[in-house]
Design a protein around this motif. Structure first.
Motif, PDB file in Angstrom:
ATOM      1  N   LYS A  90      62.755   0.456  25.724  1.00 61.36           N
ATOM      2  CA  LYS A  90      61.399   0.937  25.975  1.00 61.36           C
ATOM      3  C   LYS A  90      60.374   0.055  25.275  1.00 61.36           C
ATOM      4  CE  LYS A  90      60.502   5.314  25.947  1.00 61.36           C
ATOM      5  NZ  LYS A  90      60.334   6.716  25.553  1.00 61.36           N
ATOM      6  N   SER A  91      59.143   0.136  25.759  1.00 57.80           N
ATOM      7  CA  SER A  91      57.997  -0.520  25.118  1.00 57.80           C
ATOM      8  C   SER A  91      58.178  -2.024  24.972  1.00 57.80           C
ATOM      9  CB  SER A  91      57.723   0.105  23.745  1.00 57.80           C
ATOM     10  OG  SER A  91      57.403   1.463  23.859  1.00 57.80           O
ATOM     11  N   VAL A  92      58.695  -2.667  26.000  1.00 62.92           N
ATOM     12  CA  VAL A  92      58.800  -4.128  26.002  1.00 62.92           C
ATOM     13  C   VAL A  92      57.409  -4.704  26.255  1.00 62.92           C
ATOM     14  CG1 VAL A  92      59.781  -6.126  27.198  1.00 62.92           C
ATOM     15  CG2 VAL A  92      61.182  -4.094  26.774  1.00 62.92           C
ATOM     16  N   GLU A  93      56.888  -5.441  25.292  1.00 58.12           N
ATOM     17  CA  GLU A  93      55.498  -5.885  25.372  1.00 58.12           C
ATOM     18  C   GLU A  93      55.331  -7.398  25.301  1.00 58.12           C
ATOM     19  OE1 GLU A  93      53.503  -3.704  22.317  1.00 58.12           O
ATOM     20  OE2 GLU A  93      53.789  -1.759  23.296  1.00 58.12           O
ATOM     21  N   THR A  94      56.426  -8.141  25.112  1.00 61.44           N
ATOM     22  CA  THR A  94      56.328  -9.601  25.067  1.00 61.44           C
ATOM     23  C   THR A  94      57.512 -10.214  25.811  1.00 61.44           C
ATOM     24  OG1 THR A  94      57.639  -9.895  23.038  1.00 61.44           O
ATOM     25  CG2 THR A  94      55.267  -9.453  22.767  1.00 61.44           C
ATOM     26  N   GLY A  95      57.334 -11.460  26.187  1.00 60.65           N
ATOM     27  CA  GLY A  95      58.415 -12.172  26.830  1.00 60.65           C
ATOM     28  C   GLY A  95      59.606 -12.358  25.914  1.00 60.65           C
ATOM     29  N   GLU A  96      59.337 -12.562  24.631  1.00 58.48           N
ATOM     30  CA  GLU A  96      60.424 -12.731  23.664  1.00 58.48           C
ATOM     31  C   GLU A  96      61.279 -11.471  23.574  1.00 58.48           C
ATOM     32  OE1 GLU A  96      57.303 -13.470  23.121  1.00 58.48           O
ATOM     33  OE2 GLU A  96      57.340 -15.674  22.866  1.00 58.48           O
ATOM     34  N   GLU A  97      60.626 -10.309  23.595  1.00 56.59           N
ATOM     35  CA  GLU A  97      61.377  -9.048  23.552  1.00 56.59           C
ATOM     36  C   GLU A  97      62.224  -8.885  24.803  1.00 56.59           C
ATOM     37  OE1 GLU A  97      58.080  -6.553  20.879  1.00 56.59           O
ATOM     38  OE2 GLU A  97      58.260  -6.210  23.035  1.00 56.59           O
ATOM     39  N   LEU A  98      61.658  -9.229  25.949  1.00 60.80           N
ATOM     40  CA  LEU A  98      62.386  -9.102  27.208  1.00 60.80           C
ATOM     41  C   LEU A  98      63.614 -10.012  27.228  1.00 60.80           C
ATOM     42  CD1 LEU A  98      62.477  -7.906  30.095  1.00 60.80           C
ATOM     43  CD2 LEU A  98      61.074  -9.846  30.830  1.00 60.80           C
ATOM     44  N   LEU A  99      63.426 -11.273  26.830  1.00 52.95           N
ATOM     45  CA  LEU A  99      64.529 -12.227  26.841  1.00 52.95           C
ATOM     46  C   LEU A  99      65.622 -11.843  25.847  1.00 52.95           C
ATOM     47  CD1 LEU A  99      62.660 -15.640  27.176  1.00 52.95           C
ATOM     48  CD2 LEU A  99      64.190 -14.586  28.835  1.00 52.95           C
ATOM     49  N   THR A 100      65.222 -11.338  24.678  1.00 53.56           N
ATOM     50  CA  THR A 100      66.213 -10.943  23.677  1.00 53.56           C
ATOM     51  C   THR A 100      67.028  -9.761  24.163  1.00 53.56           C
ATOM     52  OG1 THR A 100      64.757 -11.717  21.896  1.00 53.56           O
ATOM     53  CG2 THR A 100      66.558 -10.252  21.278  1.00 53.56           C
ATOM     54  N   MET A 101      66.370  -8.779  24.757  1.00 56.80           N
ATOM     55  CA  MET A 101      67.092  -7.624  25.284  1.00 56.80           C
ATOM     56  C   MET A 101      68.043  -8.042  26.399  1.00 56.80           C
ATOM     57  SD  MET A 101      66.518  -4.892  23.639  1.00 56.80           S
ATOM     58  CE  MET A 101      65.347  -4.070  22.538  1.00 56.80           C
ATOM     59  N   LYS A 102      67.631  -8.997  27.224  1.00 53.90           N
ATOM     60  CA  LYS A 102      68.506  -9.497  28.279  1.00 53.90           C
ATOM     61  C   LYS A 102      69.712 -10.210  27.667  1.00 53.90           C
ATOM     62  CE  LYS A 102      68.413 -12.090  32.625  1.00 53.90           C
ATOM     63  NZ  LYS A 102      69.649 -12.883  32.414  1.00 53.90           N
ATOM     64  N   ALA A 103      69.476 -11.021  26.630  1.00 50.08           N
ATOM     65  CA  ALA A 103      70.569 -11.737  25.977  1.00 50.08           C
ATOM     66  C   ALA A 103      71.555 -10.776  25.316  1.00 50.08           C
ATOM     67  CB  ALA A 103      69.998 -12.702  24.932  1.00 50.08           C
ATOM     68  N   LEU A 104      71.043  -9.644  24.836  1.00 48.60           N
ATOM     69  CA  LEU A 104      71.898  -8.635  24.214  1.00 48.60           C
ATOM     70  C   LEU A 104      72.617  -7.773  25.252  1.00 48.60           C
ATOM     71  CD1 LEU A 104      69.518  -7.521  21.309  1.00 48.60           C
ATOM     72  CD2 LEU A 104      71.628  -8.854  21.095  1.00 48.60           C
ATOM     73  N   GLU A 105      72.313  -8.006  26.534  1.00 42.65           N
ATOM     74  CA  GLU A 105      72.931  -7.312  27.662  1.00 42.65           C
ATOM     75  C   GLU A 105      72.500  -5.852  27.784  1.00 42.65           C
ATOM     76  OE1 GLU A 105      77.163  -7.975  27.410  1.00 42.65           O
ATOM     77  OE2 GLU A 105      76.949 -10.009  28.167  1.00 42.65           O
ATOM     78  N   VAL A 106      71.271  -5.563  27.334  1.00 46.95           N
ATOM     79  CA  VAL A 106      70.675  -4.257  27.603  1.00 46.95           C
ATOM     80  C   VAL A 106      70.415  -4.183  29.106  1.00 46.95           C
ATOM     81  CG1 VAL A 106      68.659  -2.788  27.194  1.00 46.95           C
ATOM     82  CG2 VAL A 106      69.656  -4.098  25.312  1.00 46.95           C
ATOM     83  N   ASP A 107      70.694  -3.037  29.708  1.00 49.70           N
ATOM     84  CA  ASP A 107      70.677  -2.925  31.168  1.00 49.70           C
ATOM     85  C   ASP A 107      69.290  -2.963  31.785  1.00 49.70           C
ATOM     86  OD1 ASP A 107      73.602  -2.370  31.653  1.00 49.70           O
ATOM     87  OD2 ASP A 107      73.135  -0.710  30.307  1.00 49.70           O
ATOM     88  N   ILE A 108      68.353  -2.216  31.200  1.00 47.25           N
ATOM     89  CA  ILE A 108      67.053  -2.004  31.842  1.00 47.25           C
ATOM     90  C   ILE A 108      65.945  -2.133  30.805  1.00 47.25           C
ATOM     91  CG2 ILE A 108      65.618  -0.335  33.114  1.00 47.25           C
ATOM     92  CD1 ILE A 108      68.214   0.943  34.087  1.00 47.25           C
ATOM     93  N   ALA A 109      64.815  -2.663  31.240  1.00 45.55           N
ATOM     94  CA  ALA A 109      63.643  -2.766  30.360  1.00 45.55           C
ATOM     95  C   ALA A 109      62.465  -2.064  31.008  1.00 45.55           C
ATOM     96  CB  ALA A 109      63.291  -4.232  30.103  1.00 45.55           C
ATOM     97  N   GLN A 110      61.628  -1.468  30.168  1.00 47.48           N
ATOM     98  CA  GLN A 110      60.378  -0.898  30.667  1.00 47.48           C
ATOM     99  C   GLN A 110      59.303  -1.128  29.617  1.00 47.48           C
ATOM    100  OE1 GLN A 110      61.830   3.325  30.853  1.00 47.48           O
ATOM    101  NE2 GLN A 110      60.016   3.766  29.632  1.00 47.48           N
ATOM    102  N   GLY A 111      58.077  -1.311  30.075  1.00 47.08           N
ATOM    103  CA  GLY A 111      56.995  -1.558  29.130  1.00 47.08           C
ATOM    104  C   GLY A 111      55.836  -2.277  29.783  1.00 47.08           C
TER     105      GLY A 111
END
Length: 240
Positions: A163-184
């Motif tokens: 939740k609360s993904v507010e930057t590209g860095e956060e999005l890319l890190t969550m993707k690298a960690l294999e989190v399934d879904i992002a919202q923000g």
């Protein structure tokens, strides 16, 4: 809005307020949008109280009233760590899950009580509290914890949401960690019309947005359709 909720809880009328809001949202959604998936918030406390009074099947009657298929509804359950008997909450959720409602634990904190709730309730989705998103790109201990949650989610056959993904860095890190879904906000601002594709900045950040599954809510799957693990395929189908 937060003050309204606190006042309702203080006056012992939280359930009535939540039901009123739920019906208003259903009425608006069915008349104006009616497509994709409708995720609504509801407290664990109100679910248990409702089960003890008239049964949570009454929520299914609301959906029927507004011609909404339960399979098109997601229930974001909050306050589950404050419920003394998780079995009572499990009983309250049972008829909803049987009807096809997607159950999500909202604002998951990874505390002992939260982990216990996860193991008992076995939700379809777990939405991590915003604190796990912020600074994820620079905090190694935070990344290790999120990676652990990813492993647990796989074991429990659940989808994990950042939740609360507010930057590209956060999005890319969550993707690298294999989190399934992002919202923000980085993925899009609140709107009456749900997004059907990634916005340009999210597409640029991921570099391969064209291959991502089209979202049906403000949340964006971060795994391409061909890369979805077979054991999670039916979980992703819950988003359709």
């Amino acid at each position: 809005m937060e003050d309204l909720w606190k006042t309702a809880e203080k006056e012992n009328c939280l359930q009535e307020l939540e039901l009123t809001c739920l019906e208003a949202v259903m009425e608006q959604w069915s008349s104006q949008i009616g497509k994709g998936k409708l995720f609504v918030n509801f407290s664990a406390q109100s679910l248990v109280q409702l089960q003890q009074s008239q049964g949570t099947a009454s929520l299914l009657q609301l959906m029927h009233k507004h011609r909404i298929n339960p399979k098109h509804v997601g229930l974001d359950v909050s306050g589950y760590t404050r419920v003394h008997k998780l079995d009572a909450l499990l009983d309250a959720l049972s008829p909803l899950r049987t009807a096809g409602v997607t159950v999500a634990l909202d604002n998951f904190s990874a505390s002992e009580k939260s982990m216990n709730a996860w193991s008992v309730l076995l939700p379809n989705m777990v939405k991590m509290a915003p604190r796990w998103t912020h600074n994820i790109a620079t905090e190694s201990e935070q990344s290790r914890m999120v990676r652990s949650l990813v492993r647990i989610a796989r074991t429990q056959n659940a989808l994990l949401v950042a939740k609360s993904v507010e930057t590209g860095e956060e999005l890319l890190t969550m993707k690298a960690l294999e989190v399934d879904i992002a919202q923000g906000f980085f993925l899009g601002s609140p709107s009456l019309e749900p997004a059907r594709s990634l916005n340009l900045r999210a597409r640029d950040a991921l570099g391969s947005g064209e291959n991502l599954s089209p979202p049906t809510t403000s949340a964006m799957p971060m795994t391409s359709a061909e890369d979805i693990p077979p054991e999670l395929a039916h979980r992703y189908s819950l988003l359709n």
